[in-house]
Design an enzyme around this catalytic site. Structure first.
Site, PDB file in Angstrom:
ATOM      1  N   LYS A 193      10.231 -12.714  36.349  1.00  0.00           N
ATOM      2  CA  LYS A 193      10.607 -11.359  35.915  1.00  0.00           C
ATOM      3  C   LYS A 193      10.432 -11.288  34.398  1.00  0.00           C
ATOM      4  O   LYS A 193      11.285 -11.738  33.648  1.00  0.00           O
ATOM      5  CB  LYS A 193      12.068 -11.085  36.302  1.00  0.00           C
ATOM      6  CG  LYS A 193      12.390  -9.644  36.594  1.00  0.00           C
ATOM      7  CD  LYS A 193      12.306  -8.715  35.410  1.00  0.00           C
ATOM      8  CE  LYS A 193      13.494  -8.855  34.471  1.00  0.00           C
ATOM      9  NZ  LYS A 193      13.308  -8.011  33.249  1.00  0.00           N
ATOM     10  N   GLY A 245      17.220 -15.837  27.193  1.00  0.00           N
ATOM     11  CA  GLY A 245      17.623 -14.521  26.702  1.00  0.00           C
ATOM     12  C   GLY A 245      18.951 -14.609  25.983  1.00  0.00           C
ATOM     13  O   GLY A 245      19.293 -15.646  25.414  1.00  0.00           O
ATOM     14  N   SER A 246      19.694 -13.514  26.042  1.00  0.00           N
ATOM     15  CA  SER A 246      20.935 -13.444  25.272  1.00  0.00           C
ATOM     16  C   SER A 246      22.034 -14.295  25.915  1.00  0.00           C
ATOM     17  O   SER A 246      22.061 -14.486  27.131  1.00  0.00           O
ATOM     18  CB  SER A 246      21.395 -11.990  25.179  1.00  0.00           C
ATOM     19  OG  SER A 246      21.675 -11.478  26.465  1.00  0.00           O
ATOM     20  N   THR A 247      22.931 -14.745  25.086  1.00  0.00           N
ATOM     21  CA  THR A 247      24.055 -15.560  25.553  1.00  0.00           C
ATOM     22  C   THR A 247      24.937 -14.738  26.497  1.00  0.00           C
ATOM     23  O   THR A 247      25.432 -15.237  27.505  1.00  0.00           O
ATOM     24  CB  THR A 247      24.862 -16.071  24.349  1.00  0.00           C
ATOM     25  OG1 THR A 247      23.956 -16.816  23.524  1.00  0.00           O
ATOM     26  CG2 THR A 247      26.003 -16.977  24.764  1.00  0.00           C
ATOM     27  N   GLU A 248      25.070 -13.468  26.161  1.00  0.00           N
ATOM     28  CA  GLU A 248      25.882 -12.568  26.985  1.00  0.00           C
ATOM     29  C   GLU A 248      25.336 -12.490  28.422  1.00  0.00           C
ATOM     30  O   GLU A 248      26.084 -12.655  29.390  1.00  0.00           O
ATOM     31  CB  GLU A 248      25.814 -11.200  26.303  1.00  0.00           C
ATOM     32  CG  GLU A 248      26.717 -10.143  26.829  1.00  0.00           C
ATOM     33  CD  GLU A 248      26.301  -8.788  26.223  1.00  0.00           C
ATOM     34  OE1 GLU A 248      25.560  -8.756  25.212  1.00  0.00           O
ATOM     35  OE2 GLU A 248      26.715  -7.776  26.805  1.00  0.00           O
ATOM     36  N   GLY A 250      23.306 -14.611  29.761  1.00  0.00           N
ATOM     37  CA  GLY A 250      23.400 -15.966  30.305  1.00  0.00           C
ATOM     38  C   GLY A 250      24.738 -16.182  31.008  1.00  0.00           C
ATOM     39  O   GLY A 250      24.800 -16.738  32.113  1.00  0.00           O
ATOM     40  N   GLU A 267      18.481 -20.906  28.503  1.00  0.00           N
ATOM     41  CA  GLU A 267      18.085 -21.129  27.106  1.00  0.00           C
ATOM     42  C   GLU A 267      18.503 -19.876  26.361  1.00  0.00           C
ATOM     43  O   GLU A 267      17.907 -18.815  26.561  1.00  0.00           O
ATOM     44  CB  GLU A 267      16.581 -21.387  27.039  1.00  0.00           C
ATOM     45  CG  GLU A 267      16.184 -22.146  25.800  1.00  0.00           C
ATOM     46  CD  GLU A 267      15.572 -21.241  24.761  1.00  0.00           C
ATOM     47  OE1 GLU A 267      16.334 -20.789  23.871  1.00  0.00           O
ATOM     48  OE2 GLU A 267      14.369 -20.979  24.847  1.00  0.00           O
ATOM     49  N   CYS A 301      14.761 -17.582  18.999  1.00  0.00           N
ATOM     50  CA  CYS A 301      16.055 -18.197  19.302  1.00  0.00           C
ATOM     51  C   CYS A 301      16.330 -19.347  18.338  1.00  0.00           C
ATOM     52  O   CYS A 301      17.460 -19.679  18.076  1.00  0.00           O
ATOM     53  CB  CYS A 301      16.079 -18.679  20.742  1.00  0.00           C
ATOM     54  SG  CYS A 301      14.685 -19.721  21.151  1.00  0.00           S
ATOM     55  N   GLU A 398      24.276 -14.157  15.830  1.00  0.00           N
ATOM     56  CA  GLU A 398      22.812 -14.140  15.887  1.00  0.00           C
ATOM     57  C   GLU A 398      22.330 -12.712  15.601  1.00  0.00           C
ATOM     58  O   GLU A 398      22.770 -11.771  16.240  1.00  0.00           O
ATOM     59  CB  GLU A 398      22.348 -14.570  17.281  1.00  0.00           C
ATOM     60  CG  GLU A 398      20.852 -14.537  17.433  1.00  0.00           C
ATOM     61  CD  GLU A 398      20.376 -15.093  18.773  1.00  0.00           C
ATOM     62  OE1 GLU A 398      20.818 -14.606  19.821  1.00  0.00           O
ATOM     63  OE2 GLU A 398      19.558 -16.035  18.753  1.00  0.00           O
TER      64      GLU A 398
END
Ligand code: NAI
Ligand code: MG
Length: 495
Positions: A193, A245-248, A250, A267, A301, A398
């Site tokens: 995706k 992608g974003s930590t959120e 994730g 990651e 990143c 970030e």
């Protein structure tokens, strides 16, 4: 779709794209589409299908069918599988120019850097991983609970199954290759995706995957947005999800994958410390530190976004960095002279502007690039903040844009004290001429990659990934294969 004269003439075809499901180029079942823009002109490049839950389900079924024992993919020998992957790497190189331009138009990044970094690295991933197919081995392990010779026990490594891969927009093709190459080397099948902002290079890769001769359904590419990704994560027949992608998001994926306890690798973000000691080769440290933050507009990143400078050389380093920043050629990414392009989207520009405002409000001092920014496009001014302190959002969070914060320090212990509170641990860097100091500093960093007197140096053979909230697992190197393999232990009573 095929390579049309239209595509070659304009760089990018404006024909609406389809997605790849079970070897067929398809629209979304409900006909929904999303637009992808050129961030330099804000013009719509073309549309791609907006995949829904039903499209994801169709793609997962295709991937499952392609994974069944006896399928054309599963009947390939490791050597044959490796040759297909190698061929795909060759095809990426053969189409390097076209892919670099696609990447530049869809993402905004400088075409010169895409040609130098993104595309060759994507090809390298396929080439490197293609060699592993024949080297995935188990062990014969002694069995101690019975007399010697009476039992045979060994392990085999098997592909984990159907893999969902969700990738971001900052290095679209490279991320696709980072994800696909090891999954294919391990013998998995995939539903990929791409990010909604940058779907075009992955779709072109899908054509090259077909041209290379992969059986239908081995790689399925479903375009769409966050909801499309969420449907893939929730799907009960996906064995593993790999996400960048974003930590959120994730963290959302961790929660959402609990249904069938699918395996996960993540990651995520970073706020990577870069440490310049007073005894460093300063011109080199300055040039590399500027590259650490300004490469790819800071949309990386592993951007070196938090620069620690030892106090005696603080002014000199800041002065050097401001000069480097002012020299950057800002412009449309498709212009080969451009070094800093627009950000990927209005949303990302607003996010970065928000940080610029918050830094000033918190009392930090901005030094902004002298370049005049184009009137259209999502251009952010490259900016270096001095007078910033931990506790300010620009230092703690970030930003994912061309924005650097500079923090003075006296000794390594000061850096370590601040870094203890860093939620991230993706990369770190150190510049010094003192070898002992370099390695003591590398040792003290809780980061998945430490650069010594360099930055932005990656290789398909070297593991990459995060400590702390920068993620789970490693990409690249042979370490990544672990994420795509199960271990089966066979215990046989020979008596
Ligand atoms: P994002 O994490 O929302 O998007 C990344 C991918 O995840 C896209 O393909 C998106 O469609 C998909 N996605 C979104 N929500 C999902 C969900 N609930 N379930 C499954 N998939 C989902 O990142 P976004 O919003 O584009 O950028 C936000 C911030 O994230 C950036 O400012 C940056 O700080 C960070 N980021 C980090 C990246 C990295 O390389 N680690 C790459 C991109 C963004
Ligand atoms: Mg785009």
């Amino acid at each position: 779709m095929s390579v049309t004269t239209e595509r070659l003439a304009s760089g990018i075809s404006t024909t609406p794209r389809k997605m790849l499901v079970g070897g067929v180029w398809a629209d979304a079942l409900d006909g929904a589409v999303l637009e992808t823009l050129d961030p330099a002109t804000e013009e719509v490049l073309t549309t791609v299908p907006l995949g829904g839950t039903a499209d994801v389900d169709r793609a997962v079924r295709a991937a499952r069918a392609a994974f069944e024992p006896g399928s054309p993919w599963r009947r390939l020998s490791p050597s044959q599988r490796g040759r297909l992957i190698h061929r795909l790497g060759d095809l990426v190189l053969e189409h390097a120019e076209e892919l670099a331009l696609t990447e530049s138009r869809d993402n905004g990044k400088p075409v010169a850097y895409a040609a130098l970094a993104d595309i060759p690295m994507a090809a390298d991933l396929f080439h490197y991983m293609s060699g592993w197919t024949t080297k995935i081995e188990g062990n014969t392990i002694p069995f101690s609970a019975a007399p010697p010779g009476s039992f045979l026990s060994y392990t085999t490594r098997e592909p984990i199954g159907v893999v969902g891969q969700i990738i971001p927009w900052n290095f679209p093709l490279m991320m696709a290759a980072w994800k696909l190459a090891p999954a294919l080397a391990a013998g998995c099948t995939v539903v990929l995706k791409p990010a909604e902002q940058t779907p075009l290079s992955a779709l072109r890769l899908g054509e090259l995957i077909q041209e290379a001769g992969f059986p239908d359904g081995v790689v399925n590419i479903v375009t769409g947005d966050g909801a499309t990704g969420a449907a893939l994560v929730a799907h009960p027949d996906v064995d593993k999800v790999a996400f960048t992608g974003s930590t959120e998001v994730g963290k959302e994926i961790v929660r959402a994958s609990a249904g069938n306890l699918k395996k996960l690798t993540l990651e995520l973000g970073g706020k990577s410390p870069n440490i310049v000691y007073a005894d460093a080769d300063l011109p080199r440290a300055v040039a590399a530190s500027a590259g650490a933050i300004f490469f790819n507009q800071g949309e990386s990143c592993m951007a070196g976004s938090r620069l620690y400078v030892q106090r005696p050389v603080l002014d000199q380093v800041v002065e050097g960095l401001v000069a480097e920043m002012n020299r950057l050629v800002v412009g449309v990414g498709a212009d080969p002279a451009t070094q800093l392009g627009p950000l990927v989207s209005r949303e990302q520009l607003d996010r970065v502007r928000g940080y610029l405002t918050s830094g000033v409000r918190d009392g930090a001092v901005p030094h902004t690039g002298g370049q005049s920014l184009p009137a259209t496009g999502y251009f952010a001014p490259p900016t270096i903040f001095t007078g910033a302190e931990p506790g300010m959002r620009i230092v703690d969070e970030e930003i994912f844009g061309p924005v650097l914060v500079v923090l003075p320090f006296d000794g390594l212990e000061d850096v370590v004290a601040v870094e203890r509170a860093n939620p991230y641990g993706l990369a770190a860097g150190v510049f010094t001429r003192d070898v002992g100091k370099a390695f003591r500093t590398a040792d003290a960093m809780r980061a998945g990659t430490v650069f010594v007197n360099t930055w932005n140096a990656l290789d398909a053979a070297l593991p990459f990934g995060g400590y702390k909230q920068s993620g789970w697992g490693r990409e690249m190197g042979h370490a990544v294969l672990e994420n795509y393999l199960e271990t089966k232990t066979v215990i046989a009573d020979l008596s």
